[in-house]
Design a protein around this motif. Sequence first.
Motif, PDB file in Angstrom:
ATOM      1  N   LEU B   4       4.908   1.857  -0.134  1.00  8.76           N
ATOM      2  CA  LEU B   4       4.264   2.995  -1.484  1.00  8.76           C
ATOM      3  C   LEU B   4       6.072   2.933  -1.689  1.00  8.76           C
ATOM      4  CD1 LEU B   4       2.590   4.716  -2.636  1.00  8.76           C
ATOM      5  CD2 LEU B   4       3.605   6.561  -0.912  1.00  8.76           C
ATOM      6  N   ILE B   5       5.835   3.429  -3.372  1.00  9.46           N
ATOM      7  CA  ILE B   5       7.245   2.796  -4.008  1.00  9.46           C
ATOM      8  C   ILE B   5       7.085   3.715  -5.209  1.00  9.46           C
ATOM      9  CG2 ILE B   5       9.060   2.669  -5.915  1.00  9.46           C
ATOM     10  CD1 ILE B   5       8.445  -0.329  -3.885  1.00  9.46           C
ATOM     11  N   LEU B   6       7.777   5.051  -5.192  1.00  9.44           N
ATOM     12  CA  LEU B   6       7.509   5.843  -6.440  1.00  9.44           C
ATOM     13  C   LEU B   6       8.756   5.912  -7.486  1.00  9.44           C
ATOM     14  CD1 LEU B   6       6.611   8.245  -8.399  1.00  9.44           C
ATOM     15  CD2 LEU B   6       7.810  10.132  -6.357  1.00  9.44           C
ATOM     16  N   LYS B   7       8.490   5.072  -8.994  1.00 11.41           N
ATOM     17  CA  LYS B   7      10.036   5.004  -9.866  1.00 11.41           C
ATOM     18  C   LYS B   7       9.653   6.162 -10.885  1.00 11.41           C
ATOM     19  CE  LYS B   7      10.340   0.072  -9.063  1.00 11.41           C
ATOM     20  NZ  LYS B   7      10.325  -1.658  -9.417  1.00 11.41           N
ATOM     21  N   VAL B   8      10.583   6.541 -10.678  1.00 13.17           N
ATOM     22  CA  VAL B   8      10.894   7.913 -12.091  1.00 13.17           C
ATOM     23  C   VAL B   8      12.065   7.201 -13.254  1.00 13.17           C
ATOM     24  CG1 VAL B   8      11.402   9.489 -12.875  1.00 13.17           C
ATOM     25  CG2 VAL B   8      10.151   9.542 -10.964  1.00 13.17           C
ATOM     26  N   GLU B   9      11.983   6.909 -13.808  1.00 10.72           N
ATOM     27  CA  GLU B   9      12.897   6.161 -15.040  1.00 10.72           C
ATOM     28  C   GLU B   9      12.769   6.311 -16.444  1.00 10.72           C
ATOM     29  OE1 GLU B   9      11.746   1.277 -14.123  1.00 10.72           O
ATOM     30  OE2 GLU B   9      10.236   2.842 -14.794  1.00 10.72           O
ATOM     31  N   ASN B  22      17.747  12.626 -18.384  1.00 11.59           N
ATOM     32  CA  ASN B  22      17.630  11.314 -17.473  1.00 11.59           C
ATOM     33  C   ASN B  22      18.001  11.128 -16.282  1.00 11.59           C
ATOM     34  OD1 ASN B  22      20.111   9.217 -17.877  1.00 11.59           O
ATOM     35  ND2 ASN B  22      21.146  10.697 -16.423  1.00 11.59           N
ATOM     36  N   VAL B  23      16.409  11.654 -15.961  1.00  8.98           N
ATOM     37  CA  VAL B  23      15.906  11.980 -14.725  1.00  8.98           C
ATOM     38  C   VAL B  23      15.779  10.455 -14.016  1.00  8.98           C
ATOM     39  CG1 VAL B  23      14.206  13.013 -12.786  1.00  8.98           C
ATOM     40  CG2 VAL B  23      14.807  14.201 -15.086  1.00  8.98           C
ATOM     41  N   SER B  24      15.794  10.277 -13.985  1.00 12.55           N
ATOM     42  CA  SER B  24      15.371   8.603 -13.123  1.00 12.55           C
ATOM     43  C   SER B  24      15.693   8.183 -10.824  1.00 12.55           C
ATOM     44  CB  SER B  24      16.775   7.786 -13.463  1.00 12.55           C
ATOM     45  OG  SER B  24      16.040   6.768 -14.649  1.00 12.55           O
ATOM     46  N   PHE B  25      15.162   7.983 -10.053  1.00 17.52           N
ATOM     47  CA  PHE B  25      15.255   7.682  -8.839  1.00 17.52           C
ATOM     48  C   PHE B  25      14.330   6.939  -8.343  1.00 17.52           C
ATOM     49  CE2 PHE B  25      11.496  10.323  -7.628  1.00 17.52           C
ATOM     50  CZ  PHE B  25      12.054  11.788  -8.927  1.00 17.52           C
ATOM     51  N   GLU B  26      14.055   6.488  -7.134  1.00 17.39           N
ATOM     52  CA  GLU B  26      13.460   5.384  -7.117  1.00 17.39           C
ATOM     53  C   GLU B  26      13.071   5.501  -4.595  1.00 17.39           C
ATOM     54  OE1 GLU B  26      13.231   1.136  -8.425  1.00 17.39           O
ATOM     55  OE2 GLU B  26      12.741   0.253  -5.558  1.00 17.39           O
ATOM     56  N   LEU B  27      11.581   6.237  -4.835  1.00 20.76           N
ATOM     57  CA  LEU B  27      11.682   6.474  -3.640  1.00 20.76           C
ATOM     58  C   LEU B  27      10.838   5.388  -2.543  1.00 20.76           C
ATOM     59  CD1 LEU B  27      10.684  10.318  -4.234  1.00 20.76           C
ATOM     60  CD2 LEU B  27      13.399   9.005  -2.872  1.00 20.76           C
ATOM     61  N   THR B  28      10.726   5.650  -1.499  1.00 20.40           N
ATOM     62  CA  THR B  28       9.879   4.956  -0.461  1.00 20.40           C
ATOM     63  C   THR B  28       9.731   5.856   0.306  1.00 20.40           C
ATOM     64  OG1 THR B  28      11.985   3.839   0.359  1.00 20.40           O
ATOM     65  CG2 THR B  28      10.862   3.365  -1.611  1.00 20.40           C
ATOM     66  N   ILE B 184       6.479  10.624   1.303  1.00 23.87           N
ATOM     67  CA  ILE B 184       7.234  10.121   0.308  1.00 23.87           C
ATOM     68  C   ILE B 184       7.146  11.882  -0.191  1.00 23.87           C
ATOM     69  CG2 ILE B 184       8.473   9.776  -1.794  1.00 23.87           C
ATOM     70  CD1 ILE B 184       6.917   7.523  -1.842  1.00 23.87           C
ATOM     71  N   ILE B 185       8.674  12.290   0.334  1.00 23.17           N
ATOM     72  CA  ILE B 185       8.016  13.568  -0.036  1.00 23.17           C
ATOM     73  C   ILE B 185       9.323  13.998  -1.274  1.00 23.17           C
ATOM     74  CG2 ILE B 185       8.701  16.102   1.353  1.00 23.17           C
ATOM     75  CD1 ILE B 185       8.001  14.733   3.959  1.00 23.17           C
ATOM     76  N   ILE B 186       9.190  14.957  -1.865  1.00 22.00           N
ATOM     77  CA  ILE B 186      10.090  15.593  -2.663  1.00 22.00           C
ATOM     78  C   ILE B 186       9.792  17.184  -2.525  1.00 22.00           C
ATOM     79  CG2 ILE B 186      10.709  15.730  -5.543  1.00 22.00           C
ATOM     80  CD1 ILE B 186       9.184  13.317  -5.699  1.00 22.00           C
ATOM     81  N   VAL B 187      10.905  17.643  -2.324  1.00 20.65           N
ATOM     82  CA  VAL B 187      11.930  19.551  -2.137  1.00 20.65           C
ATOM     83  C   VAL B 187      12.646  19.963  -3.100  1.00 20.65           C
ATOM     84  CG1 VAL B 187      12.042  21.247  -0.211  1.00 20.65           C
ATOM     85  CG2 VAL B 187      11.111  19.091   0.222  1.00 20.65           C
ATOM     86  N   SER B 188      11.858  20.621  -3.880  1.00 17.57           N
ATOM     87  CA  SER B 188      13.725  21.357  -4.187  1.00 17.57           C
ATOM     88  C   SER B 188      13.240  22.343  -4.093  1.00 17.57           C
ATOM     89  CB  SER B 188      13.171  21.508  -5.928  1.00 17.57           C
ATOM     90  OG  SER B 188      11.576  22.947  -5.438  1.00 17.57           O
ATOM     91  N   SER B 189      15.052  23.157  -4.196  1.00 16.96           N
ATOM     92  CA  SER B 189      15.305  24.066  -3.299  1.00 16.96           C
ATOM     93  C   SER B 189      16.941  24.218  -3.468  1.00 16.96           C
ATOM     94  CB  SER B 189      15.534  24.211  -2.079  1.00 16.96           C
ATOM     95  OG  SER B 189      16.731  25.023  -1.527  1.00 16.96           O
ATOM     96  N   HIS B 190      17.408  25.262  -3.576  1.00 13.18           N
ATOM     97  CA  HIS B 190      19.063  25.916  -4.072  1.00 13.18           C
ATOM     98  C   HIS B 190      19.687  26.078  -2.907  1.00 13.18           C
ATOM     99  CE1 HIS B 190      16.409  29.747  -4.288  1.00 13.18           C
ATOM    100  NE2 HIS B 190      17.914  30.339  -2.794  1.00 13.18           N
TER     101      HIS B 190
END
Lengths: 561, 246
Positions: B4-9, B22-28, B184-190
Amino acid sequence: MIKTIPLVQASVKEFVRNWKSIFLLIVCPLILISIIFTSFNAEGIQKIPLGLIMKTPDFRLNDFRSVTKEFIILKEYNSLDDCFAELKAGREYACIEVIKELSFFLNINFDNTKGAVIWEVLARLKNTVDNLQKEETKNVAKGVLTRLKTTLEDLERLHNELITANNQLDNYIFKTDQTITELRTLKSELSTTLQSMRNDIQELKNSKSTAEQEKNELYQEIKSKDYKNTANRISSIGLQTGTPELTQISNELLGLENLIERYNQQVNDYFVKFDNRIYQYEQTNEKGYAYTTQIDSKVQELENVKNELVTYKTKINLLQNKLDNARNDLKGVERLDPEVLVNPVIIKNQPTYEGDARSRNLVILQTVFPTLLLLVVLFLSLLISSFITLRNVNSSASKRVMLIKGIFVHDFLSGYISSLFITSIPMLCVLLLGKYVFKIDLFSNFVLVFLILFLLSSIFLMLGMIIANVIKKESIALLLTTFILIILIFFSGLLLPIEKMSDTAALFAINFPGKITIDALNQVIFYGQGFQTITSGLVSLLIWFSGLTIIALAVKKIRDI
Amino acid sequence: MSDLILKVENVSASQGKFKISNVSFELTNGNILGLVGRSGSGKSTLINTLVGLKRPEAGKIRVFYGDKKIPLNEVMGYSPQGNALYPLLTLEENLVLFGQLYKIKKEVIHTRINNLLKLLDLEKSRKKKITELSGGMQKRADLAVSLIHNPEIIILDEPFAGLDVALHKFIWNLLKTLSKEGKIIIVSSHLLNELQQNCNKYGLIENNYFYTTKEIITALKSTKEKSLDVFLEKLFTRDLLMSEKK
């Protein structure tokens, strides 16, 4: 529907488990509806206090009181100012001042701040006064008709007398004519006689002249014979001869001459008498002719009289005709019922819907039912759908729900269906109230009633969903909903009849769901009309529903984006 | 484990005064991306854009299973700030509802519910309404719902807000377990130090800009600062960040 049904279940459960929403959107409206429905007085208007100031004793006050006691509590005041003081204090609805000039004047000073009820009271008062007026007029009419009868009898007698007079006139004219004819005939005969007389007179005169002439000739001849002389000679002879016979003859001759003289004188006297007589006859003849002239003149006068008589007869005929016409007219009036005289034109207001109700007032309430039903559906549909949609929109769960693939239509449908389901509960209660309290036969044509209400409710559910999707804040959505409710109520013809609106406004109102629904409900509920009659209304409602659904979908889509 | 690939371009997004570009990343599989940023930096804006609550103003967000492109919302589980549950439904009702919405078969839903409730220690709360649960239980309940359909990508927006440290650990342990399963996990935090300890990928959001450069991430990973504000202040005094911007 796999996703719609769980969402509907969740929405309904959320609604049902929120006691505040149950109380505010179901219980309160039901209580309000019950209060409104049961507050209507099936017996009609309550008794209204009115003040009375009698400025004349002649008014039929007892009759007035007995007729108005059903809807008025009358209190007498000494002056208008006293009554006004009570009116301004809110204890009287109107002050009636009764004055008599030629007619009775009832000056009704009414409190026009009291709203619609005062107009009904005034209408009833007017009816009462009209009825009293009619009674009074009827009595007068009866008296007039009685006198009319007497007059007709007099006219009948006059008519007969005129006929008699007419006949006598005919008689007179005839006799006059006869007399004229006779006179003419007499005159003619007289003229003939006079002419004959004249001719005779002339003949007599001629004969007399001839006779006189012959007499004179004879006399002359005799005189020429000088028989006196002869007699003297004879006598002398006789004397001479001593013939006494000659003396006798001479004496006889002298006697004859004397006789002739006497006869001559007599004849002359006779001739004079004859002349006088002729003269008299001539005078008489002349007089006779004068009489014929006079006869002519008199005949002419008689002709004139006859003509005048004819003229008068003509006039009398005309008069008789007029009299006959007047009699016929009056006979027509005599045959009239005093009731017809007083009410030559009667308006009979016959309501086409009479219902099965025992009282007229319940029928009035029944006819108001569709309006009440419309208000309830309008109010509840708009509020419930706004509430549920707002709750869904602002729900924390909506963030998750929106992300589910292909959820858009299901989410929309679930909001609509759950609002419809919740709205149907009070709507059903209102229908049951209508059936068992107002005694309206709603369920014999239930399919059509259901269809109309379904479409109406759906229209306003969509409108509520649109409002909630546009205005996410509850307080502002509620304000806007209230504002829109007023517009909807106005354009349904509930505040102001559509017939009193301007052309443009009326055109809009006629095509408005509220008006269409009331018309369709009236046709189905009260007149048992079928699908064919209300097809156009249903199509209009369907168009509204479809249009608003499209708008609601679009608004939701834009909001979700 | 699927590839699995998540592409943010080059994704840009804004929400009111919050902007990010300018958000770009790729997660697997197995990546845990920590989105770092101060409060109000735009983390939620980015997450809302990633999950599909907002359309990106620019850029692309794509998910691939090998070469096959699939919609993100088919494989994504999302847990927002607070919770995204029906407050007057019970926990079980919420789980069943979302299970049905995700078209999970009936027989599977109840098994999965039991497993999740056990995993998240919520078995005793299954019949309770969400409003009757504590803050921490609500968050766990929300996590359970976000996992009901066994998503491959799990996105959490500030999952630790208002929770105690013990619960932080619990959640992190869960996320690490899920990561090991290939999710694939995306977590936002400060919370800088927690992100340091548990994430293997980072994205810094500062001044409406998204940074994933090696230098910044290295600085982020290696800093001893516990306060994000202090760390970022120090970071911005360096030319490093300025040259990145160029």
